[in-house]
Design a protein around this motif. Structure first.
Motif, mmCIF file in Angstrom:
data_model
loop_
_atom_site.group_PDB
_atom_site.id
_atom_site.type_symbol
_atom_site.label_atom_id
_atom_site.label_comp_id
_atom_site.label_asym_id
_atom_site.label_seq_id
_atom_site.Cartn_x
_atom_site.Cartn_y
_atom_site.Cartn_z
ATOM 1 N N GLY A 174 60.957 56.079 140.080
ATOM 2 C CA GLY A 174 59.199 55.419 140.757
ATOM 3 C C GLY A 174 59.771 54.274 141.381
ATOM 4 O O GLY A 174 58.711 53.314 141.825
ATOM 5 N N THR A 175 60.995 53.323 140.303
ATOM 6 C CA THR A 175 61.230 51.797 140.656
ATOM 7 C C THR A 175 61.302 51.936 142.608
ATOM 8 O O THR A 175 61.878 52.177 142.544
ATOM 9 N N GLU A 176 60.577 50.439 143.165
ATOM 10 C CA GLU A 176 60.617 50.061 144.286
ATOM 11 C C GLU A 176 61.100 48.793 143.929
ATOM 12 O O GLU A 176 61.674 47.898 144.037
ATOM 13 N N PHE A 177 61.534 48.998 145.556
ATOM 14 C CA PHE A 177 62.947 47.300 146.042
ATOM 15 C C PHE A 177 62.151 47.059 147.326
ATOM 16 O O PHE A 177 62.149 48.486 148.255
ATOM 17 N N GLU A 178 62.687 45.591 147.617
ATOM 18 C CA GLU A 178 62.767 44.660 148.727
ATOM 19 C C GLU A 178 63.241 44.362 148.993
ATOM 20 O O GLU A 178 63.432 42.893 147.944
ATOM 21 N N GLU A 179 64.465 44.161 150.155
ATOM 22 C CA GLU A 179 64.692 42.995 150.084
ATOM 23 C C GLU A 179 64.933 42.258 151.713
ATOM 24 O O GLU A 179 64.774 42.718 152.799
ATOM 25 N N ALA A 180 65.229 41.233 151.603
ATOM 26 C CA ALA A 180 64.759 40.412 152.828
ATOM 27 C C ALA A 180 66.499 40.136 153.607
ATOM 28 O O ALA A 180 67.222 39.795 152.594
ATOM 29 N N PHE A 181 66.787 40.168 154.811
ATOM 30 C CA PHE A 181 67.988 39.839 155.693
ATOM 31 C C PHE A 181 68.163 38.963 156.533
ATOM 32 O O PHE A 181 66.788 39.214 157.370
ATOM 33 N N SER A 182 68.293 37.674 156.622
ATOM 34 C CA SER A 182 68.009 36.504 157.479
ATOM 35 C C SER A 182 69.168 36.623 158.111
ATOM 36 O O SER A 182 70.366 37.418 158.179
ATOM 37 N N ILE A 183 68.684 36.307 159.301
ATOM 38 C CA ILE A 183 69.048 36.473 160.878
ATOM 39 C C ILE A 183 70.497 34.961 160.297
ATOM 40 O O ILE A 183 70.732 34.416 159.572
ATOM 41 N N ASN A 184 71.834 36.014 160.511
ATOM 42 C CA ASN A 184 72.937 34.770 160.878
ATOM 43 C C ASN A 184 73.736 34.451 162.695
ATOM 44 O O ASN A 184 75.066 34.030 162.312
ATOM 45 N N GLU A 185 73.165 35.311 163.343
ATOM 46 C CA GLU A 185 74.232 35.186 164.350
ATOM 47 C C GLU A 185 73.021 35.023 165.676
ATOM 48 O O GLU A 185 72.164 36.336 165.671
ATOM 49 N N THR A 186 72.661 34.601 166.074
ATOM 50 C CA THR A 186 71.676 35.141 167.758
ATOM 51 C C THR A 186 72.245 34.434 168.977
ATOM 52 O O THR A 186 73.458 34.132 168.937
ATOM 53 N N PHE A 187 71.689 35.051 170.328
ATOM 54 C CA PHE A 187 72.318 35.237 171.019
ATOM 55 C C PHE A 187 71.273 35.338 172.652
ATOM 56 O O PHE A 187 70.640 35.844 172.608
ATOM 57 N N SER A 188 70.502 34.372 173.527
ATOM 58 C CA SER A 188 69.855 34.339 174.447
ATOM 59 C C SER A 188 70.391 34.097 175.671
ATOM 60 O O SER A 188 71.863 33.367 176.188
ATOM 61 N N GLY A 189 70.517 35.330 176.846
ATOM 62 C CA GLY A 189 70.902 35.723 178.188
ATOM 63 C C GLY A 189 69.649 35.050 178.643
ATOM 64 O O GLY A 189 69.221 35.886 178.598
ATOM 65 N N LEU A 190 69.745 34.363 179.974
ATOM 66 C CA LEU A 190 68.851 33.919 180.617
ATOM 67 C C LEU A 190 69.285 34.242 181.883
ATOM 68 O O LEU A 190 69.729 33.894 182.618
ATOM 69 N N VAL A 232 59.560 32.562 159.759
ATOM 70 C CA VAL A 232 61.299 32.541 159.946
ATOM 71 C C VAL A 232 61.718 35.054 160.062
ATOM 72 O O VAL A 232 60.928 35.018 159.144
ATOM 73 N N THR A 233 61.868 35.011 161.305
ATOM 74 C CA THR A 233 62.697 36.246 161.629
ATOM 75 C C THR A 233 63.207 36.974 160.698
ATOM 76 O O THR A 233 64.462 36.038 160.193
ATOM 77 N N THR A 234 62.402 37.764 159.928
ATOM 78 C CA THR A 234 63.550 38.462 159.063
ATOM 79 C C THR A 234 63.235 39.938 158.638
ATOM 80 O O THR A 234 62.287 40.417 159.751
ATOM 81 N N LEU A 235 64.427 40.630 158.459
ATOM 82 C CA LEU A 235 64.235 41.713 157.801
ATOM 83 C C LEU A 235 64.090 42.259 157.318
ATOM 84 O O LEU A 235 64.799 41.799 156.124
ATOM 85 N N ARG A 236 63.357 43.000 156.877
ATOM 86 C CA ARG A 236 63.063 43.818 155.022
ATOM 87 C C ARG A 236 63.008 45.596 155.388
ATOM 88 O O ARG A 236 62.618 46.414 156.303
ATOM 89 N N VAL A 237 64.137 45.582 153.993
ATOM 90 C CA VAL A 237 64.245 46.987 153.308
ATOM 91 C C VAL A 237 63.754 47.483 152.268
ATOM 92 O O VAL A 237 63.688 46.527 151.478
#
Length: 460
Positions: free
Chosen positions: A264-280, A252-257
């Motif tokens: 010094g505590t490290e964090f990683e959060e995953a953001f999933s896609i909730n809007e899409t559009f394809s122009g052809l 799944v295409t994902t944005l990770r921050v």
């Protein structure tokens, strides 16, 4: 012995055929009763057998059952047979198309994808107060159309327009967001299925305020996602996306921050896609083989056609009707270029538009039949539409019966290629093409041309 349903049907046929006779009369004349019952049972079995195939009711069972005369088989050519625009809805799809390909048969097609992300329903405690340290964009694709060995170059940009996602029901013909801020150029290999793009420089230097990624309200209001646009290569990729926040992980295409607090505590959060559009965009037309028309998913090339019944068919009983659309799959399966992959439709949908009616009837689950080398509309299709209208148009012989009686009038048919998901059956976004034989006039074999095969009975 007859089943209960057959017995009831036999009894109903007796009463229908001999309405002036009462049941006590039959009791008094047992011999007559048994004789008539045998005849009625035979008719019941005949009707039950015919019910197994609604398209062939009234064929191959003798002329004496046709009211008014013997059956006549006819083959009708379409009166209209042409390519028509049918823009495909590409907003909110679970696949985003990106890249550009030049297909000798289908032409050159460019795909631009816009994606936006939802803020996670829950984030790690301390993440929103920590300092952003980096980000990455995981791209996953499950669809390739074009050259599988040549790399694909894409321009990755941040969507800046506040109204980028306000337009509803966008189709492939609508433009992608035009207000963007370039981030970097991305190079992908179509033969892979995923890649990870570093966004560290963008999130630390290019983003006006990285804290927008740590506040759910600001993220929703101020961050509008990314755009991926072709910058070279010869393939279109289909990115996998799931339209609900929290659906992340492999495939799944994902944005990770990432972020780190003062301890010094490290964090990683995953953001999933909730809007899409394809122009052809169809950049240039291809060159289909002679006597063929090309239809194509995604960019919206559909087949529009219709049939006119001759006057002598007026009010004639219609016993059989099958629409036959010959195609040529082999010409598309043969590669025109080395390493060029051209996917084909998994199925077809046929829409029926009627004069003076707003409703559209859709016949689905149509496939290319290898044996007859055609797409056929028969009584085995699935049909969607208002129930009261379906009864007038399905099976196909009923549609043309309604037309012969003057109850309905066809505006047009529209054939569209679709590619259902193998697991869910839901249509997925592709640019898969298909070749249909044109309705060329001449001395060619009618079996190779689009047609309506129809059987009617005489009315005299």
């Amino acid at each position: 012995m007859l089943s209960a349903s057959a017995s009831h049907l036999a009894e109903a046929l007796l009463l229908h055929s001999f309405p002036t006779l009462s049941m006590p009369y039959f009791v008094r004349s047992l011999t007559a009763q048994r004789g008539l019952l045998v005849v009625a049972c035979g008719l019941a079995l005949l009707f039950m057998a015919c019910g197994e195939n609604l398209d062939t009711v009234g064929t191959d069972i003798g002329d004496d059952l046709f009211v008014g005369g013997a059956p006549t088989d006819s083959t009708l050519s379409p009166t209209v047979f042409e390519i028509a625009s049918d823009p495909v809805a590409t907003e909110g799809q679970t696949r985003i198309l990106i890249g550009q390909t030049n297909d000798p048969i289908a032409g050159e097609i460019a795909a631009t994808g816009d994606i936006a992300f939802g803020y996670p329903a829950e984030v790690s405690e301390g993440f929103e107060d920590a300092t952003i340290t980096g980000a990455e964009l995981e791209l996953s694709w499950d669809y390739v159309y074009g050259d599988t060995l040549e790399t694909v170059q894409l321009e990755l940009a941040q969507i800046m327009a506040d109204d980028a996602w306000e337009m509803d029901d966008r189709t492939a013909a609508d433009p992608a967001s035009g207000q963007t801020d370039p981030i970097s150029t991305v190079t992908l290999s179509p033969s892979d299925s995923s890649d990870t793009i570093s966004l560290d420089e963008w999130v630390l230097e290019g983003l006006d305020d990285p804290e927008v990624l740590q506040d759910s309200t600001r993220f929703t209001d101020e961050f509008h996602g990314f755009q991926l646009k072709s910058d070279g290569g010869n393939a279109v990729l289909g990115l996998e996306a799931v339209g609900s926040p929290g659906a992340v992980g492999p495939g799944v295409t994902t944005l990770r921050v990432t972020a780190e607090d003062d301890e010094g505590t490290e964090f990683e959060e995953a953001f999933s896609i909730n809007e899409t559009f394809s122009g052809l965009e169809s950049v240039s037309e291809g060159t289909p083989p002679d006597n063929h028309l090309l239809i194509q998913d995604g960019i919206g090339k559909a087949l529009s056609f219709t049939f006119d019944l001759p006057e002598e068919f007026s009010e004639a009983p219609v016993n059989r009707a099958v629409i036959v659309l010959p195609g040529n799959q082999e010409l598309l399966e043969e590669p025109d270029q080395e390493n060029f992959v051209r996917s084909l439709p998994g199925a077809f949908e046929l829409d029926l538009f009627l004069e003076d009616r707003e409703e559209v009837i859709t016949f689905s689950e149509l496939v290319f039949d290898e044996e007859t080398r055609s797409v056929r509309l028969t009584g085995t299709a699935s049909v969607q539409g208002p129930p009261e209208l379906i009864n007038q148009v399905f099976p196909p012989r009923q549609l043309f019966q309604s037309i012969s009686l003057g109850e309905l009038e066809i505006d047009r048919f529209r054939l569209r290629p679709v590619s259902p998901d193998p697991q869910t059956g839901a249509p997925t976004l592709t640019i898969n093409p298909f070749l249909l034989r044109d309705s060329t006039e001449g001395d060619e074999d009618l079996e190779q041309l689009p047609r309506l095969e129809i059987t009617v009975s005489g009315t005299e």
